[in-house]
Design an enzyme around this catalytic site. Structure first.
Site, PDB file in Angstrom:
ATOM      1  N   ASP A 127       0.846  -1.172   0.000  1.00  0.00           N
ATOM      2  CA  ASP A 127       0.000   0.000   0.000  1.00  0.00           C
ATOM      3  C   ASP A 127       0.885   1.225   0.000  1.00  0.00           C
ATOM      4  O   ASP A 127       1.882   1.269   0.715  1.00  0.00           O
ATOM      5  CB  ASP A 127      -0.881   0.007   1.263  1.00  0.00           C
ATOM      6  N   GLU A 169      -0.976  17.678   7.195  1.00  0.00           N
ATOM      7  CA  GLU A 169      -0.883  18.552   6.025  1.00  0.00           C
ATOM      8  C   GLU A 169      -0.906  20.010   6.487  1.00  0.00           C
ATOM      9  O   GLU A 169      -0.080  20.829   6.085  1.00  0.00           O
ATOM     10  CB  GLU A 169      -2.054  18.326   5.053  1.00  0.00           C
ATOM     11  N   MET A 172     -13.260  21.559   0.901  1.00  0.00           N
ATOM     12  CA  MET A 172     -12.473  22.761   1.207  1.00  0.00           C
ATOM     13  C   MET A 172     -12.424  22.906   2.722  1.00  0.00           C
ATOM     14  O   MET A 172     -13.287  22.416   3.432  1.00  0.00           O
ATOM     15  CB  MET A 172     -13.153  24.021   0.657  1.00  0.00           C
ATOM     16  N   SER A 173     -11.421  23.628   3.190  1.00  0.00           N
ATOM     17  CA  SER A 173     -11.447  24.058   4.563  1.00  0.00           C
ATOM     18  C   SER A 173     -11.031  25.530   4.546  1.00  0.00           C
ATOM     19  O   SER A 173     -10.650  26.046   3.490  1.00  0.00           O
ATOM     20  CB  SER A 173     -10.481  23.239   5.413  1.00  0.00           C
TER      21      SER A 173
END
Lengths: 557, 724
Positions: free
Chosen positions: B343, B384, B416-417
């Site tokens: 993975d 992030e 979105m943030s």
């Protein structure tokens, strides 16, 4: 002078075999993979009710082998027993029971051990209808079994390994017969006799009379060598001038003995789709062959004692006409190919030299071995070598993409068990059972001490390996030896075949594992060396103790 | 190790009610006098012929030992030892052989006992964790009203009686009574009883670190756990079964090797039994003890003695790597693996993308973009978000510590943030299309801006990164797109080299990712994997495994989710993460307690090492025969045939000392090789040809030469014994 001559002979032999390797190997691959039948084959298939396009499971294939050989055994036995009523029997009496069994077993198993003097025991009909026929078909059976095993490697997820009747027919009609016809013509040109003259009375120079046997010799001679059979038309076998008249026919016999066993690796390489695999197997076989010829020749040239020193080599029992090397080359070829023909008395070799033919056979007749049997014997050893080597590289061992799992190892292990057991138990019983021991010691063995022991050991080695050569000096036409050696030949031939075909079936049913960098390469010199080592350790070394009691004790003074 | 480790000292656990637990199987010294002494009683117990029978090679030795002992006892009454092969035999000879044959058998048993002992130690410590504790069961758990179960009534129940679905409260210092998931709370937990890792790990409710295992100890805080296993079927129960049962299951290669060894033994039995009848013809019969000595020397005792120890030790090595194999077969399959499915997230990359650059659009000040991106990320707890702030700070932009205003969290719908500042300024960052749509709510964006943006987004995507578009709407102004944050998947260090190693070993690596093909390709190239599967669904993964297997490949993979379960079951080696769902653990044939997907590579190595160790000792054992022949055979018959002394190339002192020396060597070599058997031979990731060459040189050629030297040295000592 004679060293140069020897090297020239080997070079000639090697050159001819090298030239034959590709075309003959490819031709054999075509024979056994072709989809087409010859007209004559179709007639034959219709007669015996075989569907040539249908394939057999390994069990069915095995039943074919056993049934065919069983019928052959009974037929050859009866032919000898009823010799008196047959035409061209030359007035010879019926062959006794024990000897008939022994001879039948011997020819059906491609051994051609002869407990008798052929020219005064069997007439032309038995020779041709019984023995010569078996010379062809027993060889064809051997090749068929080898091809079945190769198919096991080359197929994937297949329930079948070919059709025995088709393989048998094609091997006989397309391979052995054509070469034999051409070979016989060449031999006749070379001076080998071919007639139906029976016995000719002649007066000798000293004024006595001698009865010289004639017969259809050339036609038998070719297949005797080509099929690695070895049963001579005359008791003196290939040292008889009627069988082997000149130096070049002698060399030609070596070519005939070696051409199929040495070319089968090519057939194998072709059928598994990787010619390098064929070269690897060939290299192993050739290494043993060259080493063996060299050692035996050296031992005989040096000799031991006063007479060899004066003669410039051990000349006793050698092919006097063509020199020591013609004998050692022929002797090595014949014992390494399971032919068992002789043009010199192995019994008369130096003590250590006499060990070489024995060792050759004790390798298990794999270098290059009998037609077919040499290849399948070597492939079994390769399976064992791959198993050990595969573990060494950290993978479940695989050979040609086939996993060597418990079942495969079980079959290979059983295979390598049979031959040493037959040889050692047979020899031991000859000395262990009181009544038999007396008979063996007083009747059969001519020489006392270690040499006598070697004679018995040689006989069982020869029988269990289906070689058929004799150490001479042993009277084998006794009830015990006829029976024991007969059984050794039958067991030594057919029990291993059961395991080979079972292995073929189990390999064919497997899928193929693709080769990666982590796969053990089985075509490199390293693997060739390993296979040589495994062969020496698992077969030849087993016999070290008995060889110590026989030739080694005799030779190391 | 990927588990989060708390920095605090793990051993501070006051108020423990159960006796102090020993830290279990951290790798011990492979072999020490103490372990030997511990294993000795077991070695004697294994002399029972009913047990020995399972090992044919050593059974033959034991029978030989019994026979020789009987002869040694009888000899004085029969007038001393009979001569053998014409050589006189000293009186103590038969006793010497008998003693060393017994030692050979005991050494073999010792090897097995030592190996088993290590597994037993682990099983014992596991069993201790299973001793029933009292669980505080929540009588009526109210999930919404009282998730922490602070007011609920607690009942006492033995852990053995806990059922599926029971909810229990565990506080600091207590043992977790059974396998389960944390439904409330966070705690540091000492899992050393199971993993052997003494540093505690953090487990918390929600997410993929919620699983707790029965028998582990809560070190701090208080958690509410919902039990997910029936009594008697807990993870620890299964582990105990595995660790103890390891010695009883034979793997396919072990069976095959056993067959080969047995068959070689049978051949040598035939060789030995037939010697005397044949030798009697030349009056060179050997005595029975000498024949037995020959037989024992020829049969492959070295590998026969160590075979089961190697297998047990191999399983144990896995356990020490915190991997539990459900069967030995799986361990062997690991050595055969030709395709590794990895993975991307967590295995190849760090699992979180990090900001690597700010790309402003034309006409925008860099400063403005960086500030907007950073302050909107200040309260973003994701890696992030954190990485954006870090990058901004690294570029010398002052972004403050906290941002005022309303935080707009990321949702799957808006994609979105952002942040709504008190002055009405709105900042948004997110997927390109969403941000554009947000801007265009108030009117069209300039096409030149859109083209510029498109170029940047395209460029970042092509390089395998994730573009995060940043836009701002100030009150009274038109919305503006400021630029793009380049989020990059960071490939773990050193992976390229490991993949290259795997390639050399003939193992193909395939990266599995949900990313689009473009991104996937870029990361695949950077990491150096051989192939990749992009936009992979569980079905795709399954299909890939089947396709690889069709082609004859053996596939290994890791997984933790329930939707991984079918693929885990289909793969030849399926390693489930310990943190994963129980469905995944059921489906795989191994469980990694550390939940470290890169461990797959170690598992492959251990599998290979196990096979190589077997092969190496087999080769060594068989190669030894050559020297032993040269020691014993001349000695056996030289009395009758003095010429055979030529074969005595080691110049051994006398026939009796030659035979005894060979037997002593044969026994000692077992003891000498026990550490190697337990540790496993060194494995280097090379291609098969080179590994073979190396190992043949060491164990093949070494196996030929070593006994010549060893037997000679022993003979020098034995020859000092009077009579020899």
């Amino acid at each position: 002078m004679d060293v140069l001559f020897a090297l020239l002979q080997v070079a000639t032999l090697a050159l001819i075999l090298a030239l034959l390797y590709r075309p003959l190997g490819e031709y054999m691959a075509r024979i056994y993979t072709s989809k087409n039948d010859l007209k004559i084959e179709r007639v034959f298939y219709r007669l015996v009710g075989v569907d040539s396009s249908s394939e057999q499971t390994w069990q069915a294939y095995l039943r074919g082998v056993l049934w065919f050989s069983g019928v052959g055994l009974i037929f050859v036995y009866l032919l000898q027993r009823f010799q008196t009523v047959l035409p061209y029997s030359l007035g010879l009496p019926a062959v006794p029971e024990g000897l008939s069994f022994n001879t039948a077993a011997s020819f059906v198993t491609n051994t051609n051990w002869q407990s008798y003097s052929p020219e005064v025991t069997v007439g032309y009909t038995v020779q041709i209808a019984g023995l010569a026929v078996q010379n062809f078909v027993s060889a064809a059976v051997g090749i068929a079994v080898a091809i079945a095993l190769v198919r096991g490697f080359s197929r994937r997820r297949s329930g079948t390994i070919g059709n025995f009747w088709v393989d048998l027919t094609r091997g006989t009609l397309r391979l052995l017969l054509p070469i034999s016809v051409i070979g016989a013509i060449i031999l006749i040109a070379g001076g080998v006799i071919q007639n139906f003259n029976g016995f000719t009375e002649i007066s000798t120079l000293t004024g006595g009379t001698q009865s010289l046997p004639g017969g259809p010799t050339a036609s038998q001679e070719v297949i005797k060598h080509l099929g690695t059979n070895g049963g001579g038309f005359f008791n003196a076998n290939s040292s008889h001038p009627f069988e082997d008249p000149t130096a070049w026919t002698s060399l030609m016999f070596s070519v005939l003995m070696l051409m199929i066993p040495f070319s089968l690796p090519r057939t194998f390489g072709r059928m598994v789709g990787d010619k390098r695999q064929g070269y690897a197997i060939l290299s192993v076989m050739a290494t043993f062959y060259i080493a063996s010829v060299a050692i035996l020749s050296a031992l005989e040239r040096v000799g031991a004692g006063t007479a060899p020193a004066l003669a410039g080599g051990a000349m006793e029992g050698k092919e006097q006409r063509f020199g020591i090397f013609a004998s050692t080359l022929f002797g090595t070829t014949s014992t390494l190919t399971s032919t068992g023909a002789v043009n010199s008395m192995h019994d008369s070799y130096t003590a250590l030299g006499g060990m070489m033919p024995m060792l050759n056979m004790m390798l298990g007749e794999v270098a290059p071995g009998g037609v077919g049997s040499g290849l399948y014997g070597m492939l079994i050893l390769a399976v064992i070598a791959v198993f050990v080597a595969g573990l060494l590289v950290g993978r479940t061992p695989e050979y040609l993409g086939k996993k060597i799992r418990p079942r495969e190892i079980k079959l290979a292990s059983l295979y390598i068990l049979i031959m040493p057991t037959l040889v050692l138990v047979g020899t031991a019983l000859s000395f262990a059972i009181p009544g038999i021991r007396e008979d063996v010691v007083s009747t059969s063995i001519w020489n006392p001490g270690n040499h006598g022991l070697s004679e018995v050991l040689y006989a069982f080695t020869s029988a269990a390996n289906n070689n058929g050569s004799a150490f001479a000096g042993l009277t084998a036409n006794t009830p015990w030896l006829n029976t024991a050696l007969g059984l050794a030949m039958l067991f030594g031939r057919f029990i291993p075949i059961v395991f080979v075909l079972a292995l073929a079936g189990s390999l064919a049913a497997q899928d193929k594992v693709p080769a990666t960098a982590g796969t053990l390469p089985t075509h490199r010199p390293l693997f060739v060396g390993l296979l040589i080592g495994v062969t020496v350790i698992v077969t030849a070394l087993t016999f070290f103790p008995v060889l110590t009691l026989g030739p080694l004790a005799e030779g190391l003074l | 190790m990927s588990t989060t480790t708390a920095p605090s000292s793990p051993r501070k656990t006051p108020g423990q009610k159960t006796p102090e637990q020993k830290t279990p199987v951290k790798p011990r010294a492979a072999f020490s006098l103490a372990t030997l002494a511990e294993a000795l009683p077991g070695a004697f117990r294994k002399l029972d012929p009913r047990l020995m029978w399972r090992n044919p090679v050593m059974f033959i030795v034991e029978v030989g030992a019994v026979l020789t002992s009987a002869i040694a006892i009888a000899e004085p009454f029969l007038g001393g030892p009979e001569s053998s092969g014409g050589s006189t035999i000293p009186g103590s000879f038969t006793w010497g052989i008998a003693v060393w044959l017994w030692l050979t058998v005991i050494f073999a048993n010792l090897a097995e006992s030592v190996a088993e002992g290590r597994g037993k130690a682990q099983a014992d410590s596991l069993r201790k964790t299973r001793t029933s504790t009292n669980a505080h069961v929540v009588a009526a758990y109210d999930e919404t009203g009282d998730p922490a179960a602070t007011t609920a009534e607690l009942g006492e129940l033995s852990s053995a009686d806990l059922g599926l679905g029971d909810v229990v409260v565990v506080t600091a210092g207590e043992l977790v009574p059974g396998d389960g998931d944390i439904v409330w709370g966070i705690a540091s937990i000492d899992e050393s009883a199971i993993t052997g890792e003494s540093a505690p790990v953090i487990r918390e409710s929600g997410g993929d670190r919620s699983a707790v295992t029965g028998g582990t100890r809560v070190l701090s805080d208080r958690i509410v756990v919902k039990i997910t296993s029936k009594p008697g079927e807990t993870f620890v129960d299964r582990m105990i079964g595995l660790v103890e049962g390891a010695s009883r299951q034979k793997t396919p290669n072990e069976i095959a090797l056993n067959v080969l060894l047995s068959s070689l033994s049978i051949i040598f039995v035939v060789v030995t039994l037939t010697i005397n009848p044949i030798a009697s013809f030349v009056s060179a019969a050997a005595s029975v003890p000498v024949l037995i000595a020959l037989l024992v020397c020829l049969i492959p005792t070295t590998i026969g003695a160590l075979l089961s120890a190697i297998g047990i030790a191999g399983m144990d090595r896995l356990v020490q790597h915190n991997v539990l194999a459900m069967s030995g077969r799986a361990v062997e399959a690991a050595g055969d693996v030709t395709t590794l499915l990895l993975d991307k997230t967590g295995t190849i990359t760090y699992g979180n993308r990090q900001a690597s650059e700010f790309v402003r659009l034309a006409g925008v000040r860099e400063q403005e973009l960086v500030r907007a991106a950073a302050i909107s990320s200040l309260s973003d707890p994701t890696p992030e978000g954190k990485s954006i702030v870090d990058l901004a700070r690294a570029q010398g932009v002052d972004v403050g510590e906290t941002a005022a205003g309303d935080i707009i969290p990321f949702t799957a719908q808006t994609r979105m943030s952002g942040l709504d500042q008190p002055d009405g300024t709105q900042i948004r960052k997110g997927a390109g299309s969403s941000v554009i749509a947000w801007i265009e709510k108030d009117g069209r964006a300039a096409s030149s801006v859109l083209a510029d943006l498109n170029d940047q987004v395209e460029r970042i995507s092509q390089s395998g990164g994730t573009p995060l578009v940043v836009a701002v709407k100030s009150p009274g102004e038109e919305g503006r797109i400021l630029g793009v944050v380049h989020l990059k998947d960071v490939v773990k260090d050193g992976l390229r080299e490991r993949f290259a190693e795997l390639r050399a070993m003939g193992i193909r690596t395939v990266m599995i990712t949900g990313d689009n093909p473009l991104t996937a390709k870029a990361i695949a190239t950077e990491a150096g994997v051989d192939d990749f599967l992009a936009e992979a669904t569980p079905e795709d993964k399954m299909a890939l495994i089947k396709k690889e297997q069709e082609g004859g490949n053996l596939v290994a993979m890791t997984g933790d989710g329930t939707n991984d379960a079918p693929a885990l079951a289909q793969a030849d080696v399926g390693v489930a993460m310990n943190t994963g769902t129980s469905a995944a653990k059921e489906a795989g044939n191994m469980v990694d307690l550390d939940s470290d997907p890169t461990k797959l590579i170690d598992i492959v190595r251990i599998g290979k090492q196990l096979l190589i160790t077997r092969g190496a000792l087999t080769t060594f054992s068989i190669a030894n025969d050559i020297a032993k022949y040269f020691a014993i055979i001349p000695a056996m018959f030289a009395g009758v045939f003095p010429g055979l002394m030529v074969l005595n190339i080691m110049q051994l002192h006398s026939p009796a000392s030659a035979v005894l020396s060979a037997i002593i060597f044969n026994a000692i070599v077992i003891i000498v090789l026990i550490p190697l058997a337990l540790r496993g031979v060194k494995y280097r990731p090379l291609n098969a040809s080179r590994i073979l060459g190396r190992n043949l040189l060491i164990y093949g050629l070494g196996g030929v030469i070593a006994p010549f030297i060893g037997i000679k040295l022993i003979d020098l000592v034995v020859s000092l014994i009077p009579g020899f």
